[in-house]
Scaffold this active site. Structure first.
Site, short mmCIF file in Angstrom:
data_model
loop_
_atom_site.label_atom_id
_atom_site.label_comp_id
_atom_site.label_asym_id
_atom_site.label_seq_id
_atom_site.Cartn_x
_atom_site.Cartn_y
_atom_site.Cartn_z
N GLY A 139 0.76 -1.21 0.03
CA GLY A 139 -0.01 0.11 0.03
C GLY A 139 0.99 1.20 -0.04
O GLY A 139 2.01 1.47 0.49
N GLY A 144 -0.77 4.23 0.22
CA GLY A 144 -1.67 5.62 0.78
C GLY A 144 -0.97 6.51 1.79
O GLY A 144 0.20 6.16 2.01
N LEU A 145 -1.62 7.20 2.49
CA LEU A 145 -0.92 7.93 3.68
C LEU A 145 -0.40 6.86 4.48
O LEU A 145 0.74 7.28 5.07
CB LEU A 145 -2.06 8.93 4.35
CG LEU A 145 -2.49 9.90 3.28
CD1 LEU A 145 -3.68 10.80 4.22
CD2 LEU A 145 -1.40 10.84 3.06
N ALA A 146 -1.16 5.94 4.70
CA ALA A 146 -0.42 5.07 5.92
C ALA A 146 0.87 4.58 5.13
O ALA A 146 2.07 4.29 5.85
CB ALA A 146 -1.33 3.88 6.30
N GLY A 147 0.84 3.56 4.10
CA GLY A 147 1.87 2.91 3.30
C GLY A 147 2.92 3.75 3.06
O GLY A 147 4.17 3.63 3.04
N HIS A 165 -21.66 7.78 5.04
CA HIS A 165 -21.52 9.31 5.14
C HIS A 165 -22.58 10.36 4.85
O HIS A 165 -23.03 9.76 3.78
CB HIS A 165 -20.16 9.96 4.26
CG HIS A 165 -19.53 11.13 4.37
ND1 HIS A 165 -20.24 12.21 4.40
CD2 HIS A 165 -18.35 11.45 4.91
CE1 HIS A 165 -19.69 13.34 4.59
NE2 HIS A 165 -18.29 12.92 5.00
N ARG A 196 -21.07 11.96 11.97
CA ARG A 196 -21.71 11.40 10.74
C ARG A 196 -22.59 10.64 11.09
O ARG A 196 -23.86 10.37 10.21
CB ARG A 196 -20.78 10.83 9.93
CG ARG A 196 -19.58 11.66 9.49
CD ARG A 196 -18.25 11.04 8.92
NE ARG A 196 -17.42 12.11 8.32
CZ ARG A 196 -16.29 12.12 7.65
NH1 ARG A 196 -15.98 10.83 7.77
NH2 ARG A 196 -15.72 13.10 7.39
N HIS A 206 -18.90 4.78 3.11
CA HIS A 206 -17.63 5.73 2.79
C HIS A 206 -16.59 5.14 3.50
O HIS A 206 -15.26 5.43 2.94
CB HIS A 206 -18.05 7.17 3.49
CG HIS A 206 -17.09 8.19 3.67
ND1 HIS A 206 -16.36 8.58 2.48
CD2 HIS A 206 -16.47 8.70 4.67
CE1 HIS A 206 -15.23 9.59 2.88
NE2 HIS A 206 -15.30 9.61 3.99
N ARG A 256 -15.82 7.09 13.33
CA ARG A 256 -14.88 8.08 12.98
C ARG A 256 -15.09 9.33 12.79
O ARG A 256 -16.33 9.85 12.04
CB ARG A 256 -14.03 7.72 11.76
CG ARG A 256 -12.76 8.56 11.46
CD ARG A 256 -11.88 8.21 10.42
NE ARG A 256 -12.48 8.14 9.13
CZ ARG A 256 -12.83 9.20 8.35
NH1 ARG A 256 -12.25 10.33 8.80
NH2 ARG A 256 -13.13 9.06 7.16
C1 LIG Z 1 -14.01 10.66 -1.15
C2 LIG Z 1 -13.33 10.55 0.26
C3 LIG Z 1 -13.18 11.59 1.11
C4 LIG Z 1 -12.25 11.61 2.29
N1 LIG Z 1 -11.94 12.74 2.85
C5 LIG Z 1 -11.23 12.49 4.17
C6 LIG Z 1 -10.88 13.89 4.75
O1 LIG Z 1 -11.03 14.88 4.41
N2 LIG Z 1 -10.19 13.73 5.96
C7 LIG Z 1 -9.81 12.19 6.59
O2 LIG Z 1 -9.28 12.34 7.61
N3 LIG Z 1 -10.25 11.10 5.92
C8 LIG Z 1 -10.99 11.32 4.65
N4 LIG Z 1 -11.22 10.12 3.99
C9 LIG Z 1 -10.61 8.75 4.40
C10 LIG Z 1 -9.37 8.85 4.02
O3 LIG Z 1 -9.16 9.30 2.94
C11 LIG Z 1 -8.89 7.14 4.25
O4 LIG Z 1 -9.33 6.60 5.45
C12 LIG Z 1 -7.49 7.05 4.03
O5 LIG Z 1 -6.95 8.06 3.14
C13 LIG Z 1 -6.96 5.67 3.77
O6 LIG Z 1 -5.56 5.67 3.56
P1 LIG Z 1 -4.67 4.31 3.57
O7 LIG Z 1 -3.50 4.61 3.52
O8 LIG Z 1 -5.10 3.40 4.82
O9 LIG Z 1 -5.28 3.55 2.48
P2 LIG Z 1 -5.58 4.01 0.87
O10 LIG Z 1 -5.08 5.07 0.57
O11 LIG Z 1 -6.76 3.41 0.38
O12 LIG Z 1 -4.34 3.07 0.03
C14 LIG Z 1 -4.27 1.72 0.00
C15 LIG Z 1 -3.28 1.41 -0.67
O13 LIG Z 1 -3.14 -0.17 -0.77
C16 LIG Z 1 -3.17 -0.56 -2.15
N5 LIG Z 1 -3.43 -1.92 -2.10
C17 LIG Z 1 -4.92 -2.32 -1.64
N6 LIG Z 1 -5.02 -3.34 -1.76
C18 LIG Z 1 -3.80 -3.86 -2.35
C19 LIG Z 1 -3.70 -5.43 -2.69
N7 LIG Z 1 -4.42 -6.18 -2.63
N8 LIG Z 1 -2.36 -5.64 -3.22
C20 LIG Z 1 -1.23 -4.36 -3.19
N9 LIG Z 1 -1.90 -3.24 -3.02
C21 LIG Z 1 -3.03 -2.87 -2.44
C22 LIG Z 1 -3.70 0.39 -3.09
O14 LIG Z 1 -2.78 0.09 -4.27
C23 LIG Z 1 -3.09 1.60 -2.11
O15 LIG Z 1 -1.78 2.11 -2.57
C24 LIG Z 1 -11.97 10.38 2.98
C25 LIG Z 1 -12.29 9.23 2.08
C26 LIG Z 1 -12.87 9.28 1.01
C27 LIG Z 1 -13.39 7.84 0.05
#
Ligand SMILES: Cc1cc2nc3c(=O)[nH]c(=O)nc-3n(C[C@H](O)[C@H](O)[C@H](O)COP(=O)(O)OP(=O)(O)OC[C@H]3O[C@@H](n4cnc5c(N)ncnc54)[C@H](O)[C@@H]3O)c2cc1C
Ligand code: SF4
Ligand code: FES
Lengths: 637, 254
Positions: free
Chosen positions: A40, A42-45, A266, A330, A401, A435
């Site tokens: 991953g 995303g912000l965490a990964g 949401h 929410r 959401h 949340r």
């Molecule tokens: C439209 C929207 C608006 C939002 N707005 C806000 C906000 O304003 N403030 C707030 O705090 N939160 C908000 N959120 C929530 C927040 O965006 C998410 O909870 C957060 O970004 C999740 O981050 P993450 O790093 O956990 O995962 P993600 O960003 O979902 O990243 C997942 C990663 O894992 C990878 N991955 C997934 N499955 C696999 C697999 N099987 N094999 C390999 N790679 C894989 C993907 O490619 C990606 O890189 C919002 C969410 C949405 C949907």
């Protein structure tokens, strides 16, 4: 099995400091000997991979998209919380902690949430140093806005693109580590299984989405940051590739799945308008700072909004919750919208929408101010609906959401499987049963920048791990399993498309396990899901081959997992005989129709253990102990 | 008002990087004008699947104009004819019954085709990797408010930072240049005090990398700006050029 959350002893405010001191350290020269897999970006990964690379570990980082910059986090709009108290309005670490615990309806761990509030401030500092262009006041200092469930202004933002900017910040740090040779990127890979050797997570099996090749990767530890499973509802605000597969495979390999029934609906999304629809679009919660939610007082009133006089409008949130008004959390806002529509007061052709009206804010602040705050959101709304929110109120309705549930982790963010860490939306840890807005970005970055760099060191320095390579039989076994499953998917040769089946799954969950639930409905849903799963394996249609770029195959694999996972979600919802946050069982409500918790019997985390395809999963309970806050009936009146 | 239209698609089909390719024609019937362009392709793909044919491969993820994953050339226009819009946000209400729509992938030497409409844009990651960051490690940053930044500067930086890395600018440019993309990142970081320290090296490294990756030169055609879904301004290219010249001076002094 007794779940040990490994919460450090001592006063709440000192736990993290003390724990950091007690964690074993890896000597700098040794760090480069360790390989860490981060799934991953995303912000965490992304933040984890970058920070671990900076520390000197060798990191292999995987994602589904063609570039790490496109992870679903990019879509977050509204903002990120921190307890900076820059506004001098009474915020503090304690208040952010308390709001988060209360917002989560007292179903999260105190120690984790307190740590989250503590490191929130470091996140903002780091992000500014990275060059993230947060919104600023005229004097040059950072600006804030308010989000639901809070009475202070603590949300930092970059227009309506906060997630994008934070993610691009993490991505730039990540690219810097790629350039330095500390991180190797593996984009367009999907993790299909996890490899556990001697009870320790030691690697993953992925499919190269371009060539179809199955690859093995070994490591000293595996960090899953694969996001949430809201797409189990088919229609959600999540990106199309968001899935449960990675965490579900880990579950099948022994990691416990915690609180799967805590899903967040949401309140402010663009309503559903056709069966062809592929996703729902969120209108950021920040809009509730200035938008007023209302419906006509008389059920069935179909006049256009501008012809409904003030006296015939029901601003139901402001009336019912005078102190939080439109900014209630929410779950509360969503359920109230549903109640109004169920009474026939909904608007739009379908009757499943309520108004979010900016007329008063525009009159008060002028169009320019509103445009500066929400311009891109208004534009997005207009593009989709062809209606102009500066002139007519927006129409919104709740949509799936976010998910609070996820893999169970301890205070170190490690699952019950040694060496398997889980972060971001993929874990269950910080948001309890609901949340608060702007807290997911905070959690993802807290986990990746400021928690895992310490806790993974403690694990690596404190455990023995045999030398292994991908020649180990466990890799062969996992590869065989993955290959066989792919072959099975491609040979179903049925008559229904995968999307069609997924859509039906979504209907079942939305109907029986959505905003409000009851025992009969849940039992029914479970049966329907089992039948649908059976139909999938007999009648799905998955074209193409496995040695190719095959998006139908990718989707089929994800939907197959959703079909299994959905049952776990329903089982968990059925088991929890109370209402809390996003889990609302109609049998448990107060006279005012608010969620009624049962702290005596359900003040615990439900962690589910996989017991084989033909058996029910086994429930393990982690009791939640509150030493610092008093459990109260949440009130936003 | 919602209505239904029937249209004809001419879609570029290509099984892999170096294999036989060409346009195929498909009818798209009963398309609601409320659909997004990608939802329309979904509907066509469902039908192709049911007919036992290979569905059209196309990249997409967020479907709300922010991830930069989607993109194709629609009747000769990157992301379709609507200004400031990604393909996923472009709606079928812009078409009329009986229209024929030609759909092609981004075409640029630096973006080889993977399949149908899917291209390899990893060259963009390479450009960022060359220097599109501020060199700070996690931990140790000073308080966020210790560096005040004028609101208009922050807003300008944000304008540049809005780039989604979709590649439309490259596809639209007659020289397949990546100047708009590269300049957006260079501008964002050069505008901010945090990014100034490394501005010179960054500009040199990123521009060199861009040249190495087979992107063409910029000859001021302005097509990129016209087609950019995030309306990234071409003034960023001027800023890049200034940074680049300054950097050249600095490095020749050394
Ligand atoms: C439209 C929207 C608006 C939002 N707005 C806000 C906000 O304003 N403030 C707030 O705090 N939160 C908000 N959120 C929530 C927040 O965006 C998410 O909870 C957060 O970004 C999740 O981050 P993450 O790093 O956990 O995962 P993600 O960003 O979902 O990243 C997942 C990663 O894992 C990878 N991955 C997934 N499955 C696999 C697999 N099987 N094999 C390999 N790679 C894989 C993907 O490619 C990606 O890189 C919002 C969410 C949405 C949907
Ligand atoms: S500059 Fe515009 S067109 Fe080019 S990649 Fe960025 S957003 Fe896309
Ligand atoms: S699908 Fe994300 S920008 Fe179009």
């Amino acid at each position: 099995m007794q779940l040990d959350a490994k919460i450090p002893s001592g006063p709440l405010a000192e736990k993290w400091d003390k724990h950091r001191f007690e964690l074993k350290l890896v000597n700098p020269a040794n760090k480069r000997k360790y390989t860490i897999i981060v799934v991953g970006t995303g912000l965490a990964g992304g933040s984890a991979a970058a920070s671990l690379g900076e520390l000197g570990y060798y990191v292999k980082n995987f994602c589904i998209q063609d570039s790490p910059r496109r992870a679903h986090s990019i879509a977050a709009q509204g903002g990120i919380n921190a307890a900076k108290n820059y506004q001098n309005d009474g915020d503090s670490i304690w208040r952010l902690f308390y709001d988060t615990i209360k917002g989560g309806d007292f179903r999260a761990r105190e120690a984790n949430v307190y740590r989250l509030a503590q490191v929130s401030n470091n996140i903002i500092d780091h992000c500014v140093a990275q060059g993230i262009p947060f919104a600023r006041e005229y004097g040059g200092l950072l600006a804030n806005r308010s989000f639901g469930g809070a009475q202070v202004s603590r949300t930092f933002y970059a227009r309506g693109q906060t997630g994008q900017q934070l993610l691009l910040g993490a991505y730039s740090s990540l690219m810097r580590q790629v350039a330095a040779g500390q991180v190797s990127m593996f984009p367009r890979r999907e993790m299909l299984d996890i490899v556990v050797i001697n009870g320790q997570a030691r690697g993953i099996v992925v499919r190269n989405l371009i060539t179809g090749e199955i690859e093995n990767h070994a490591a000293d530890a595996v960090v899953l940051c694969t996001g949430g499973y809201a797409n189990v509802f088919y229609l959600s605000t999540n990106a199309m590739a968001s899935n449960v597969s990675a965490t579900f495979r880990a579950y099948k390999k022994g990691a416990f799945f915690a609180n799967p029934c805590y899903t967040q609906i949401h309140p402010t999304c663009i309503p559903v308008h056709g069966t062809y629809q592929s996703k729902l679009t969120l209108m950021s919660e920040s809009l509730r700072n200035d938008g007023r939610v209302w419906v006509p007082k008389t059920p069935g009133d179909r006049r256009p909004p501008n012809q409904i006089p003030e006296s015939e409008r029901d601003y139901y949130l402001e009336e019912k919750y005078p102190s939080f008004g439109n900014l209630v959390p929410r779950d509360v806002a969503s359920r109230n919208a549903k109640t109004q529509c169920d009474m026939g007061k909904g608007v739009e052709e379908t009757g499943f929408a309520v108004y979010l009206d900016f007329a008063d804010a525009i009159k008060r602040d002028g169009k320019d101010v509103i445009q500066q705050k929400y311009g891109n959101l208004f534009q997005m709304y207009e593009k989709i609906t062809a209606s102009n929110p500066y002139e007519t109120p927006m129409m919104i309705y709740p949509a799936s959401h976010y998910v609070m549930g996820g893999l169970w982790v301890d205070y170190n963010l490690m699952s019950n499987l040694d060496g398997l860490f889980v972060m971001g939306e993929a874990n269950f840890s910080d948001h309890g049963a609901n949340r608060l807005g702007a807290s997911a970005l905070m959690q993802g970055l807290a986990d990746g920048y400021f928690v895992i760099p310490y806790t993974i060191g403690g694990y690596l320095a404190g455990t023995d791990r045999p030398e292994i390579t991908t020649d180990h039989p466990a890799f062969k076994e996992a590869t065989r399993y993955v290959t066989e499953r792919t072959r099975k998917l491609l040979s179903i040769n049925g008559k229904r498309t995968v999307d069609d089946i997924h859509r039906q799954l979504g209907h079942i969950l939305w109907e029986y396990c959505g905003m409000s639930r009851n025992d009969d409905g849940l039992l029914k849903a479970r049966k329907l899901i089992q039948e649908l799963r059976e139909e999938f394996w007999k009648n799905a249609m998955v074209p193409g081959s496995s040695e190719d770029f095959n998006q139908s195959l990718e989707r089929a694999g994800r939907v197959a997992d959703f079909l299994e996972f959905a049952e776990l979600l329903v089982i968990d919802a059925f088991e929890r005989k109370e209402s809390c946050g996003g889990h609302f069982n109609e049998a448990y409500q107060t006279e005012e129709h608010e969620a009624r918790r049962d702290d005596e019997n359900f003040c615990h985390v439900s962690a589910w253990e996989f017991k084989g395809d033909d058996n029910d999963p086994e429930l393990h309970k982690e009791p939640l102990v509150f030493e610092n806050v008093e459990l109260t009936q949440r009130s936003y009146k | 008002m919602t209505k239904s239209i029937n249209i004809t698609l001419k879609v570029w089909r290509q099984k892999g990087p170096h294999v036989k390719s060409g346009f195929e024609t498909y009818p798209a019937t009963d398309i609601s004008t409320d659909m997004s362009f990608l939802e329309m392709i979904d509907v066509v793909n469902e039908q192709l699947t049911l007919d036992g044919k290979d569905p059209i491969a196309f990249d997409h993820d967020c479907r709300e104009g922010i991830c930069g994953m989607c993109g194709a050339v629609i009747n000769g226009r990157s992301h379709g004819p609507e200004k400031g819009t990604t393909l996923c946000q472009f709606h079928m209400r812009h078409f009329s019954n009986g229209d024929t729509i030609v759909i092609e992938p981004w075409r640029a030497k630096a973006f080889p085709i993977i399949k149908d409409l899917v291209v390899d844009r990893s060259a963009f990651d390479q450009i960022i990797l060359a220097g599109g960051y501020i060199s700070v490690n996690t931990g140790g940053a000073p308080d966020a408010n210790s560096i005040p930044i004028a609101q208009e500067i922050a807003e300008l930086a944000m304008d540049a930072a809005a780039c989604i890395g979709c590649g439309a600018c490259v596809a639209a440019c007659p020289n397949a240049s990546a100047m708009l993309f590269t300049s957006a990142k260079i501008s964002q970081l050069a505008l901010l005090p945090q990014g100034r320290l490394e501005a010179a090296n960054r500009a040199l490294a990123m521009v060199r990398k861009m040249d190495e990756l087979c992107f063409g030169n910029c000859s001021n055609e302005r097509e990129c700006e016209a087609e950019c879904p995030k309306e990234i301004s071409i003034s960023n290219i001027a800023r890049l050029n200034r940074e680049f010249i300054k950097a050249g001076l600095v490095s020749s002094v050394k």
